[in-house]
Design an enzyme around this catalytic site. Structure first.
Site, PDB file in Angstrom:
ATOM      1  CG  ASP A  12      -1.794   1.121   1.323  1.00 19.48           C
ATOM      2  OD1 ASP A  12      -2.293   1.708   0.379  1.00 19.48           O
ATOM      3  OD2 ASP A  12      -2.161   1.508   2.513  1.00 19.48           O
ATOM      4  CG  ASP A  14      -1.693   7.172   0.734  1.00 25.08           C
ATOM      5  OD1 ASP A  14      -0.975   8.424   0.908  1.00 25.08           O
ATOM      6  OD2 ASP A  14      -2.567   6.973  -0.119  1.00 25.08           O
ATOM      7  CG  ASP A 167      -2.062   2.094   6.431  1.00 28.23           C
ATOM      8  OD1 ASP A 167      -2.429   3.389   6.862  1.00 28.23           O
ATOM      9  OD2 ASP A 167      -2.337   2.032   5.207  1.00 28.23           O
TER      10      ASP A 167
END
Length: 219
Positions: A12, A14, A167
């Protein structure tokens, strides 16, 4: 990926490659306030972490509220400007990707131009080249598995042999739905005041870690 190293690692962007989540949620809160909608940074994190901008409009439509036509353009402009001034890479991520011996790519809920800017600003772009896949490229964003399956298909790797680094709850759920192994990363600034380990473990992460220097530790 039952044992050994994966055939593909999907990052991922961000909160995994760049420490952007607090910045983007601050921008969201500010632009909403300018449009007459009250949403704190903490609420933005709870509601939209790991989600695409389309999820914002959907959230308000479901509550009978319509965002202004120019809202997304204003939000995008605010985020890109803020990133250009303040965005930083996640500590240690450059060393991790520099040392990888297996193929890797990015799969993000953010728009492609935002991902490209994030990687350029933080000096990570040369690592990934054009191996950038975003929610714009699939029908359903996270937590649906579409984006991760699309990325694995483009990279020509079996989903079962793919490792995802995420996250967010929606990202973890998407990776599990795709039949992939997923490690939760909680080293971003948005987890300083939240129990990220419990949050991502509860979502189904196969492992949770907080420092990129521990990427392969106990894996």
């Amino acid at each position: 990926m039952a044992n050994g190293q994966p055939d593909l690692i999907i990052f991922d962007c961000d909160g995994v490659l760049v420490d952007s989540e607090l910045l983007s949620c601050q921008c969201l809160s500010e632009v909403l306030a300018e449009s007459g909608f009250e949403l704190s940074v903490e609420q933005a994190l709870d509601l939209f972490l790991g989600r695409s901008t389309a999820a914002i409009g959907q959230y308000y439509r479901e509550r009978g509220q319509i965002l202004p036509d120019e809202f997304l353009l204003r939000l995008k402009s605010r985020v890109l400007g803020t990133f250009g001034e303040a965005l930083q890479p996640i500590p240690g991520i450059n060393a991790v990707v520099s040392a990888l011996k297996v193929p890797y790519c990015v799969a993000s809920s953010s728009d492609l131009d935002r991902v490209a800017l994030s990687l350029n600003v933080t000096g990570l772009a040369p690592h990934f080249g054009d191996r950038l896949y975003t929610a714009q490229m699939v029908k359903h964003g996270k937590p649906a598995p579409d984006l991760f399956l699309y990325a694995a298909g483009k990279m020509q790797v079996d989903p079962a042999r793919t490792l995802v680094i995420e996250d967010s709850v929606s990202g973890v759920q998407a990776a599990k739905a795709a039949g992939m192994t997923v490690w939760g990363f909680v080293g971003g600034g948005h987890y300083r005041a939240r129990d990220g380990r419990a949050i991502l473990s509860g979502a189904g992460a196969d492992r949770v870690f907080a420092r990129m220097s521990d990427f392969w530790k106990d894996a």
